[in-house]
Design a protein around this motif. Structure first.
Motif, PDB file in Angstrom:
ATOM      1  N   PRO A 204       0.521  -1.500  -0.041  1.00 39.34           N
ATOM      2  CA  PRO A 204       0.076   0.225   0.103  1.00 39.34           C
ATOM      3  C   PRO A 204       0.517   1.346  -0.246  1.00 39.34           C
ATOM      4  O   PRO A 204       1.896   1.530   0.505  1.00 39.34           O
ATOM      5  N   HIS A 207       1.837   4.069   4.053  1.00 35.13           N
ATOM      6  CA  HIS A 207       2.904   4.333   5.169  1.00 35.13           C
ATOM      7  C   HIS A 207       4.064   3.921   4.239  1.00 35.13           C
ATOM      8  O   HIS A 207       4.004   3.891   3.418  1.00 35.13           O
ATOM      9  N   HIS A 209       6.525   2.272   4.231  1.00 41.28           N
ATOM     10  CA  HIS A 209       7.326   1.377   3.171  1.00 41.28           C
ATOM     11  C   HIS A 209       7.027   0.900   2.150  1.00 41.28           C
ATOM     12  O   HIS A 209       7.678   2.040   1.295  1.00 41.28           O
ATOM     13  N   PHE A 231      -1.229  -6.742  -3.416  1.00 38.47           N
ATOM     14  CA  PHE A 231      -0.915  -8.199  -3.282  1.00 38.47           C
ATOM     15  C   PHE A 231      -1.142  -8.862  -3.737  1.00 38.47           C
ATOM     16  O   PHE A 231      -2.116  -9.337  -3.209  1.00 38.47           O
ATOM     17  N   VAL A 249       6.523  -7.221   2.910  1.00 38.47           N
ATOM     18  CA  VAL A 249       6.571  -7.956   4.124  1.00 38.47           C
ATOM     19  C   VAL A 249       7.120  -8.999   4.121  1.00 38.47           C
ATOM     20  O   VAL A 249       6.512 -10.078   3.393  1.00 38.47           O
ATOM     21  N   THR A 251       4.490 -11.561   5.211  1.00 41.23           N
ATOM     22  CA  THR A 251       3.834 -11.877   4.038  1.00 41.23           C
ATOM     23  C   THR A 251       3.394 -12.104   3.075  1.00 41.23           C
ATOM     24  O   THR A 251       3.822 -13.908   2.370  1.00 41.23           O
ATOM     25  N   PHE A 252       4.166 -11.578   2.182  1.00 41.60           N
ATOM     26  CA  PHE A 252       4.635 -11.041   0.803  1.00 41.60           C
ATOM     27  C   PHE A 252       5.302 -12.823   0.478  1.00 41.60           C
ATOM     28  O   PHE A 252       5.275 -13.517  -0.556  1.00 41.60           O
ATOM     29  N   ARG A 255       3.492 -16.533   1.419  1.00 43.57           N
ATOM     30  CA  ARG A 255       2.436 -16.563   0.307  1.00 43.57           C
ATOM     31  C   ARG A 255       3.489 -16.414  -0.731  1.00 43.57           C
ATOM     32  O   ARG A 255       2.507 -17.633  -1.575  1.00 43.57           O
ATOM     33  N   ARG A 299      15.687  -5.539   6.609  1.00 39.40           N
ATOM     34  CA  ARG A 299      15.895  -4.539   7.210  1.00 39.40           C
ATOM     35  C   ARG A 299      14.513  -3.440   8.472  1.00 39.40           C
ATOM     36  O   ARG A 299      13.912  -4.174   8.097  1.00 39.40           O
ATOM     37  N   SER A 404       0.662  -7.514  11.915  1.00 43.54           N
ATOM     38  CA  SER A 404       0.005  -8.159  11.410  1.00 43.54           C
ATOM     39  C   SER A 404       0.108  -8.346  10.340  1.00 43.54           C
ATOM     40  O   SER A 404      -0.465  -6.863   9.768  1.00 43.54           O
ATOM     41  N   TYR A 407       0.859  -4.740   9.076  1.00 40.67           N
ATOM     42  CA  TYR A 407       0.142  -3.415   9.680  1.00 40.67           C
ATOM     43  C   TYR A 407       0.607  -3.685  11.160  1.00 40.67           C
ATOM     44  O   TYR A 407       0.140  -5.121  11.951  1.00 40.67           O
ATOM     45  N   ARG A 468     -10.888  -2.983   9.196  1.00 38.73           N
ATOM     46  CA  ARG A 468     -11.048  -4.531   9.487  1.00 38.73           C
ATOM     47  C   ARG A 468      -9.629  -5.655   9.845  1.00 38.73           C
ATOM     48  O   ARG A 468      -9.615  -6.209  10.326  1.00 38.73           O
ATOM     49  N   ARG A 473      -9.546 -11.636  14.727  1.00 34.13           N
ATOM     50  CA  ARG A 473     -10.166 -13.291  14.496  1.00 34.13           C
ATOM     51  C   ARG A 473     -10.602 -14.086  15.473  1.00 34.13           C
ATOM     52  O   ARG A 473     -11.256 -14.617  14.835  1.00 34.13           O
TER      53      ARG A 473
HETATM   54  C1  MCA Z   1      -6.021  -7.534   4.841  1.00 31.81           C
HETATM   55  N1  MCA Z   1      -7.296  -8.344   6.608  1.00 31.81           N
HETATM   56  C2  MCA Z   1      -5.925  -8.297   7.330  1.00 31.81           C
HETATM   57  C3  MCA Z   1      -4.740  -8.177   6.109  1.00 31.81           C
HETATM   58  N2  MCA Z   1      -4.369  -7.343   5.857  1.00 31.81           N
HETATM   59  N3  MCA Z   1      -5.910  -9.052   8.483  1.00 31.81           N
HETATM   60  C4  MCA Z   1      -4.704  -8.215   9.812  1.00 31.81           C
HETATM   61  N4  MCA Z   1      -4.048  -7.553   8.734  1.00 31.81           N
HETATM   62  C5  MCA Z   1      -3.268  -7.642   7.560  1.00 31.81           C
HETATM   63  N5  MCA Z   1      -2.488  -7.240   7.307  1.00 31.81           N
HETATM   64  C6  MCA Z   1      -7.763  -8.340   5.818  1.00 31.81           C
HETATM   65  C7  MCA Z   1      -8.678  -8.318   5.045  1.00 31.81           C
HETATM   66  O1  MCA Z   1      -9.763  -7.546   5.434  1.00 31.81           O
HETATM   67  C8  MCA Z   1      -9.421  -9.021   4.753  1.00 31.81           C
HETATM   68  O2  MCA Z   1     -10.993  -9.718   5.658  1.00 31.81           O
HETATM   69  C9  MCA Z   1      -8.303 -10.452   5.144  1.00 31.81           C
HETATM   70  O3  MCA Z   1      -7.994 -10.186   6.250  1.00 31.81           O
HETATM   71  C10 MCA Z   1      -8.331 -11.461   4.697  1.00 31.81           C
HETATM   72  O4  MCA Z   1      -7.178 -10.930   3.543  1.00 31.81           O
HETATM   73  P1  MCA Z   1      -6.470 -10.879   2.472  1.00 31.81           P
HETATM   74  O5  MCA Z   1      -7.097 -11.085   0.809  1.00 31.81           O
HETATM   75  O6  MCA Z   1      -5.836 -12.571   2.278  1.00 31.81           O
HETATM   76  O7  MCA Z   1      -5.112 -10.067   2.242  1.00 31.81           O
HETATM   77  P2  MCA Z   1      -4.690  -8.331   1.688  1.00 31.81           P
HETATM   78  O8  MCA Z   1      -5.773  -8.090   0.769  1.00 31.81           O
HETATM   79  O9  MCA Z   1      -3.889 -10.206   0.685  1.00 31.81           O
HETATM   80  O10 MCA Z   1      -3.356  -8.355   2.151  1.00 31.81           O
HETATM   81  C11 MCA Z   1      -3.034  -8.883   2.879  1.00 31.81           C
HETATM   82  C12 MCA Z   1      -1.550  -8.343   2.741  1.00 31.81           C
HETATM   83  C13 MCA Z   1      -1.707  -6.568   3.686  1.00 31.81           C
HETATM   84  C14 MCA Z   1      -1.285  -8.506   0.984  1.00 31.81           C
HETATM   85  C15 MCA Z   1       0.315  -9.089   3.878  1.00 31.81           C
HETATM   86  O11 MCA Z   1      -2.346  -6.798   4.972  1.00 31.81           O
HETATM   87  C16 MCA Z   1      -0.287  -6.293   2.875  1.00 31.81           C
HETATM   88  O12 MCA Z   1      -0.105  -5.599   1.803  1.00 31.81           O
HETATM   89  N6  MCA Z   1      -0.135  -5.692   4.371  1.00 31.81           N
HETATM   90  C17 MCA Z   1       1.270  -4.326   4.641  1.00 31.81           C
HETATM   91  C18 MCA Z   1       1.206  -3.935   5.515  1.00 31.81           C
HETATM   92  C19 MCA Z   1       2.428  -2.120   5.194  1.00 31.81           C
HETATM   93  O13 MCA Z   1       2.860  -2.266   3.980  1.00 31.81           O
HETATM   94  N7  MCA Z   1       3.100  -2.345   6.288  1.00 31.81           N
HETATM   95  C20 MCA Z   1       4.157  -1.544   6.061  1.00 31.81           C
HETATM   96  C21 MCA Z   1       4.023  -0.170   7.539  1.00 31.81           C
HETATM   97  P3  MCA Z   1     -11.567 -10.099   5.083  1.00 31.81           P
HETATM   98  O14 MCA Z   1     -11.650 -11.937   4.504  1.00 31.81           O
HETATM   99  O15 MCA Z   1     -13.070 -10.178   6.662  1.00 31.81           O
HETATM  100  O16 MCA Z   1     -12.268  -9.265   3.910  1.00 31.81           O
HETATM  101  S1  MCA Z   1       5.342   0.309   7.232  1.00 31.81           S
HETATM  102  C22 MCA Z   1       6.078  -0.045   8.849  1.00 31.81           C
HETATM  103  O17 MCA Z   1       5.625  -1.047   9.544  1.00 31.81           O
HETATM  104  C23 MCA Z   1       7.577   0.930   9.178  1.00 31.81           C
HETATM  105  C24 MCA Z   1       7.865   2.120   9.005  1.00 31.81           C
HETATM  106  C25 MCA Z   1       8.877  -0.541   8.069  1.00 31.81           C
HETATM  107  O18 MCA Z   1       9.445  -1.152   8.956  1.00 31.81           O
HETATM  108  O19 MCA Z   1       8.542  -0.693   7.530  1.00 31.81           O
END
Ligand code: MCA
Ligand code: AMP
Length: 499
Positions: A204, A207, A209, A231, A249, A251-252, A255, A299, A404, A407, A468, A473
């Motif tokens: 995304p 943030h 990252h 993703f 992250v 998870t990538f 998966r 990192r 998670s 996030y 969400r 969970r």
């Molecule tokens: C989606 N869902 C989640 C998450 N993502 N639940 C918990 N944790 C999550 N991270 C929800 C969805 O709304 C969905 O709910 C269900 O979980 C399953 O979704 P799914 O389709 O499997 O998920 P996805 O759309 O494929 O997303 C997973 C993901 C995404 C690709 C890992 O969360 C993502 O892109 N995460 C990256 C976050 C990020 O950029 N973090 C950096 C922060 P329902 O089933 O009800 O619809 S910056 C940071 O931390 C620092 C500075 C650093 O060091 O980088």
């Protein structure tokens, strides 16, 4: 006029016809077209009332226009404030009233919900839809494709990013042009990112990252970016042969390892896989190397500091560590209670100092003073130690935080919502291991004496108030919570009970 970020990231590319962005529909945008669009965005923002130093709050789809909006905001001297598109209306209302932006950009479907907060703070609301239409682009289209850059020094704010607080209210981390550029330069050099690279971008863009680590380095180096809306392992597989870089992250990576076809051959053109935002299990590290022949480069960073440490590009990328401090950045380990520096190899609080460290929390001088020492050291809330070779290992967190899928989720925020539900005496929210997301959110709820708590009501209230990804969970109804002699809830005990 000199403008630190714009001059380094965008101005050098203004005449380049090279492709910068490729999107899911196959559309391409050259560097020149991108800088022209950014200039039009700068005009549109200024026309809508953006003043130098004014905040531009953005809750918008992952599109070329949104990235141009980021660069246009910098060019116009504004402060970019990206917000997670998953946030609920009550969550967004807090950010908008706290940050008092000049401009709010969002999809029209959310406009009705956000208009009252915009009215309260006097912000102009413009729309940007997932197909690229909306009032922002309508205004930008007719504008000139060059813009008189507004002067910004390294000390001026470039971005305001909210990071949740352990005690409830989210804090806006103030990042300067100097913070962001110094970090982008350090990472681009260290990871050897050049104009020959092509980054697969599936994170995304609200943030650190996905926006700063990925986009600032790409712009600085003049690298190409394959912009994926989200993703999707299969889409990544298709793009691997034409790409060289992936940032993700953990998870990538788990998966991808679950995806048939993700092989050494598929990765043959790739130069570098980078992981961060959450701990990468040593197991994933090893499986990844066995499968692809690549060692993931891990990192470590934070919203307040951008990136702090990295495993080396050349040299051993050590599993279970986040590598060495970035050039120009200092990292030390201190006693968590006293703040005094600890000896070699000892575990304690990770503190960070350098040009990457933020200016403080927006409108929160006391919080800033608590976490940012007068001599520039930032107290991270993460615990760790340097191993015998100087690699930093993160061993845990002092802050009560769940990560998670990359996030950050602060249990206190969820507990506050649950505790506000009639019939709930108290609650404790914990993170338990999850094979996909690393950690998952679990809630333990204690009803008031003689009361029944309806799980459907708990779910409903969480859905109304929280994004969400923060929703528990599972919910467990218990008679009480384990406490220590001081009365503090023992979350470690709960975690082992629930596991
Ligand atoms: C989606 N869902 C989640 C998450 N993502 N639940 C918990 N944790 C999550 N991270 C929800 C969805 O709304 C969905 O709910 C269900 O979980 C399953 O979704 P799914 O389709 O499997 O998920 P996805 O759309 O494929 O997303 C997973 C993901 C995404 C690709 C890992 O969360 C993502 O892109 N995460 C990256 C976050 C990020 O950029 N973090 C950096 C922060 P329902 O089933 O009800 O619809 S910056 C940071 O931390 C620092 C500075 C650093 O060091 O980088
Ligand atoms: P954020 O608040 O989103 O900036 O998240 C920053 C936090 O993510 C850090 O304080 C760490 O707890 C965590 N983090 C980031 N990168 C890593 C990593 N490589 N390993 C472990 N934790 C990490």
């Amino acid at each position: 006029m000199p403008n630190v970020m714009y001059d380094a990231l965008a101005a050098p590319h203004a005449a380049s016809t090279k492709t910068f962005l490729t999107d899911d529909a196959g559309g391409t945008t050259s560097f020149a077209d991108f800088t022209a669009l950014a200039a039009q965005m700068a005009h549109a923002l200024t026309a809508a009332g953006l003043r130098p130093g004014g905040r531009v709050a953005v809750i918008a789809p992952k599109r070329v226009e949104t990235l141009a909006l980021y660069v246009g905001t910098l060019q116009a001297g504004g402060v970019y404030l990206p917000l997670n598109t998953a946030y609920t209306a009550p969550e967004l209302e807090y950010f908008l009233t706290d940050a008092t932006p000049d401009i709010v950009i969002t999809e029209s479907a959310r406009a009705k919900d956000l208009q009252p907060a915009c009215d309260t703070v006097g912000a102009q609301l413009l729309t940007l839809e997932s197909d690229g239409s909306g009032t922002l682009c309508a205004s930008a289209t007719g504008q000139a494709t060059t813009f008189e850059t507004v002067e910004r020094s390294g000390k001026d704010l470039a971005a305001l990013l909210y990071t949740s607080g352990t005690t409830g209210r989210s804090k806006g981390a103030m990042l300067t042009h100097g913070n962001m550029l110094s970090n982008a330069q350090a990472l681009t050099d260290l990871w050897q990112i050049t104009a020959q690279d092509r980054l697969i971008h599936a994170l995304p863009i609200f943030h650190t990252h996905g926006l700063f680590v990925a986009m600032n380095t790409s712009l600085l180096a003049g690298a190409q970016v394959r912009l994926m809306e989200r993703f999707d392992a299969d889409a990544i597989l298709r793009d691997l042969p034409g790409s060289t870089l992936l940032m993700g992250v953990p998870t990538f990576y788990t998966r991808l390892l679950d995806t048939p076809g993700f092989t050494k051959e598929a990765c043959a053109n790739m130069r570098l896989f980078i992981s961060g935002s959450a701990p990468l299990l040593a197991d994933t590290h090893e499986s990844f190397e066995a499968r692809t022949g690549h060692r993931i480069l891990e990192r470590y960073g934070m919203t307040e500091t951008n990136m702090n440490t990295s495993n080396p590009y050349d040299g051993e990328r050590r599993a279970g560590t986040v590598g060495f401090p970035l050039p120009g950045t200092e990292v030390r380990i201190t006693c968590p209670s006293e703040g005094t520096p600890l000896g070699k190899g000892e575990t304690g609080m990770i503190e960070v100092r350098g040009p990457n460290v933020f200016k403080g929390y927006w409108n929160m001088p006391e919080k800033t003073a608590e976490e940012l020492r007068a001599d520039g050291w930032f107290i991270s809330g993460d615990l760790g130690r340097f191993d015998e070779d100087g690699y930093l290992e993160i061993s845990g967190r002092q802050k009560d935080l769940i990560i998670s899928g990359g996030y950050n989720i602060y249990p206190k925020e969820i507990e506050d919502v649950l505790n506000g539900i009639p019939g709930v005496l108290e609650s404790a929210v914990i993170g338990l291991p999850d094979p996909d997301f690393g950690e998952k959110v679990v809630a333990v709820v204690v009803p008031e004496a003689g009361q029944d708590v309806d799980q459907a009501l708990l779910r409903q209230e969480a859905a109304r108030q929280l994004a969400r990804f923060k929703h528990p969970r599972s919910y467990h109804i218990e008679d009480g919570l384990p406490r220590n002699t001081m009365g503090k809830v023992q979350k470690n005990v709960l975690r082992s009970q629930m596991a």
